[in-house]
Design an enzyme around this catalytic site. Sequence first.
Site, PDB file in Angstrom:
ATOM      1  N   MET A   1      -5.762  -4.313   9.981  1.00 30.50           N
ATOM      2  CA  MET A   1      -5.980  -5.630   9.376  1.00 30.50           C
ATOM      3  C   MET A   1      -7.181  -5.625   8.431  1.00 30.50           C
ATOM      4  SD  MET A   1      -7.716  -7.836  12.442  1.00 30.50           S
ATOM      5  CE  MET A   1      -9.466  -7.647  12.815  1.00 30.50           C
TER       6      MET A   1
ATOM      7  N   HIS B   1       0.830  -1.202   0.000  1.00 25.31           N
ATOM      8  CA  HIS B   1       0.000   0.000   0.000  1.00 25.31           C
ATOM      9  C   HIS B   1       0.866   1.253   0.000  1.00 25.31           C
ATOM     10  CE1 HIS B   1      -2.776  -3.134   1.166  1.00 25.31           C
ATOM     11  NE2 HIS B   1      -3.754  -2.340   0.819  1.00 25.31           N
TER      12      HIS B   1
END
Length: 330
Positions: free
Chosen positions: A175, A45
């Site tokens: 998460m 990311h």
Amino acid sequence: MIKVKKEELKDIFRDKLKSRGFSDDDAGLCAEIFTDNTASGVYSHGINRFPLFIDYIDRGLIKPAAKPELKKSYSAIEQWDGNFGPGPLNAHTVTKRAMKLADKYGIGCVALRNTNHWMRAGYFGWMAAEKGYIFICWTNTIPNLPPWNAKQAATGNNPIVFAVPRKEGPVVLDMALSQFSYGKIADYINKNRELPYFGGFDSEGNLTQDPSEINKTQRALPIGLWKGAGLSLLLDLIASVLSEGNSTADLAKSEYDTGMSQVFIAIKPLFNDKLESYVDEILNYYKSAEPVSVDEVIYYPGERSALFRKKCEEEGIPIEVQLLEKIKAL
């Protein structure tokens, strides 16, 4: 593999963003977020996803100049529209807004619609926790997770973050609701490696550790099996209802991962003047558990990211030469 200083990588990102219509300030902040994500070890990311981010800009799916707007407000709860602006910048704006509401009311909740991928959600948990706030945020996604007992994806892996402030370093759990996020699955595909545990289902409906099979079927394994699938549904419902934005069912109508709904909650721990001792006592007990082997270390959520970031600041960020050249050539 080469080592790149954070400022050097940030400058590369910033130049690419400015060339696509970002203002100086917006390009700098967005570049900072991508750089920090990479320096925290979340390449999926950070730098790995930057080419896709640029592709979405070039396709007109991300509008560089768009700004989030307040639409509705009631005490500590607000509803904002992201206007399809850059997801990391939208998330940064409403995280600050949630903290400001928490300063006034003790808690602040901002629901955001029509936004884009926020990249590493944990960035915003760190951002709030380092300023002394307990923080929770989550997003819905395109359907990429199957309801339990289903053959196809009909809910999202809906990443969620919990963060708790601490002077020696916040505790930040970031998460997805799949055993492995699709960004992590892509990492394993790029490295031509198997997943260390079952991560989803293959085309025959069998559990597999093959990341390419999971990417093909879009049947990632929910965390906690049926419990993870149920949690995914509830996060989608709450984000959609509070923001009056797109649900996963709505996002399924497009082939692109854009227009999602998100929730940001900041809490000021006003009643606890011994927060540090509370947190340290709990963490010390957590880490006192005997490891399964002498080679294993017990980390609290966010600890490894902090250690990796510190090492990168001292030595530079390890990056594949081909990947860096790809970014430069965009």
